[in-house]
Scaffold this motif. Structure first.
Motif, short mmCIF file in Angstrom:
data_model
loop_
_atom_site.label_atom_id
_atom_site.label_comp_id
_atom_site.label_asym_id
_atom_site.label_seq_id
_atom_site.Cartn_x
_atom_site.Cartn_y
_atom_site.Cartn_z
N ASP A 89 42.66 42.68 48.47
CA ASP A 89 43.65 43.48 47.76
C ASP A 89 43.07 44.84 47.40
N ALA A 99 47.54 35.43 50.12
CA ALA A 99 47.70 36.88 50.21
C ALA A 99 49.18 37.27 50.06
N ALA A 124 42.74 47.03 50.42
CA ALA A 124 44.06 47.47 50.89
C ALA A 124 44.62 48.59 50.02
N VAL A 151 47.42 43.46 52.78
CA VAL A 151 46.45 42.53 52.19
C VAL A 151 46.33 41.27 53.04
#
Length: 374
Positions: A191, A94, A194, A72
């Motif tokens: 996020d 992150a 990912a 991320v």
């Protein structure tokens, strides 16, 4: 037209500062120091033994919560650089975005929330992350917690949702009713990119599906798979899948960069204060990237998240959490001394929740086995 949105960058010199004032560092700015404090936190290291989707022992190659966090951070920093945003603030957010996750992924969070609902309370990993960085981490003599800047704490609270005044008294200091800076807004979508692509990779490695099934379910992936097959016809299927997956990540990240840029330009925002006052979030995917994401989510839900092996692991893990919660509730003196010392100030059920939430998967299993023998 300048493709960067440098005017929307949150300037570190405009930070609202730390709860406990500290002198500036000679060669690291405030957001760089926040990033480093998060990396050195014990809660961050514990992410190594917390489930992402597949539990420990399934494979040495599947993602855990820590490797997911690193992925991320890579995506978010790339997006921030492309848009001219503050990369250090973005990276700090992150790295901290999952620091409040309990053991056993979302199943663990849902079970702790069920346990707390019996007492009229709730468990939310973002709120728990705030408590970690504000008080639970004890590394410094001058203050409790990590003493992070306001913007990083605000981003932890807001990266995945907005809230209004009075909605949650705990969050009233974090500018309710206003949007967070763009650096925080891009975290939730980074996020999403990912975990969708990583779960696709791990799901294929676990033989939950074949590449052709992904292609039928996600048209955007099918086009990328066909391009990889045409370019590398003699490569093994696994390698051609990897090439298509790389292209998918690139397509989604590009979609986040371009979607956010287009939204900011259309909104006419000029600086980070305009971003705060804008009535909706500006970080978004382009239509093609959003379509691919939606199809990918549906496929993963059907073939991975609700699959029998993952569902069975969820049943086992939630039963352990529920059992351990009851074990401590029955005899709070079993809690570690640092938690027992707070019993007069904090309800016992909250102490138990905080303790379990901080456990790694492995430590929870060992503690549950100890409880079974007691």
């Amino acid at each position: 037209m300048n493709p960067r949105l440098g005017g929307l960058r949150f300037p570190v010199e405009h930070s609202r500062g730390r709860r406990y004032p500290e002198p500036p560092h000679p060669y690291r700015n405030a957001f760089q120091r926040d990033r480093d404090r998060i990396v050195h936190a014990r809660a961050f290291r514990r992410l190594e033994d917390k489930t992402q989707v597949f539990g420990a022992g399934t494979s040495d190659h599947f993602r855990n919560r820590l490797t997911h966090t690193i992925e991320v951070a890579q995506i978010a920093r790339t997006v921030a650089a492309a848009l001219g945003l503050d990369e250090d603030l973005t990276e700090a957010l992150a790295l901290a975005h999952d620091i409040g996750h309990p053991p056993f992924a979302h199943a663990g969070e849902e079970e702790l929330d069920r346990q707390m609902s019996r007492f009229g309370e709730r468990f939310d990993h973002n709120l728990h992350a705030l408590r970690i960085v504000e008080s639970f981490e004890q590394r410094y003599a001058g203050f409790p917690g990590l003493n992070l800047t306001f913007e990083v704490r605000e981003g932890i609270a807001k990266h995945s949702r907005d809230f209004g005044p009075g909605e949650d008294p705990v969050l009233d200091e974090y500018l309710p009713g206003l949007r967070p800076p763009l650096e925080a807004q891009i975290i939730d979508l980074a996020d999403e990119i990912a975990y969708n692509t990583a779960d696709l990779d791990d799901g294929r490695s676990a033989r939950f599906f074949e590449v052709e099934e992904v292609a039928r379910a996600v048209p955007e992936f099918a086009a990328l798979r066909d391009a990889a097959d045409e370019r590398f016809p003699n490569a093994p299927v696994r390698i051609r899948f990897n090439e298509a997956l790389r292209a998918l990540i690139d397509m989604l990240v590009t979609g986040l960069i371009e979607g956010t840029r287009e939204a900011a330009i259309a909104a006419g925002v000029r600086d980070y204060e305009d971003v705060r006052r804008y009535p909706e979030r500006l970080a978004r995917l382009t239509a093609p990237a959003a379509s691919a994401t939606s199809a990918l989510k549906c496929f993963l839900r059907e073939r991975v998240y609700t699959s029998k092996p993952v569902a069975a692991e969820r049943v086992t893990s939630t039963a352990m959490i529920a059992g351990l919660f009851a074990w401590y509730l029955d005899s709070p003196e079993r809690l570690p001394e640092t938690y027992r010392e707070q019993a007069g100030r904090v309800p016992v059920h909250r102490l138990i929740c905080d303790y379990i939430a901080g456990m790694t998967d492995g430590y929870l299993r060992r503690t549950w086995e100890q409880a079974q023998r007691a």
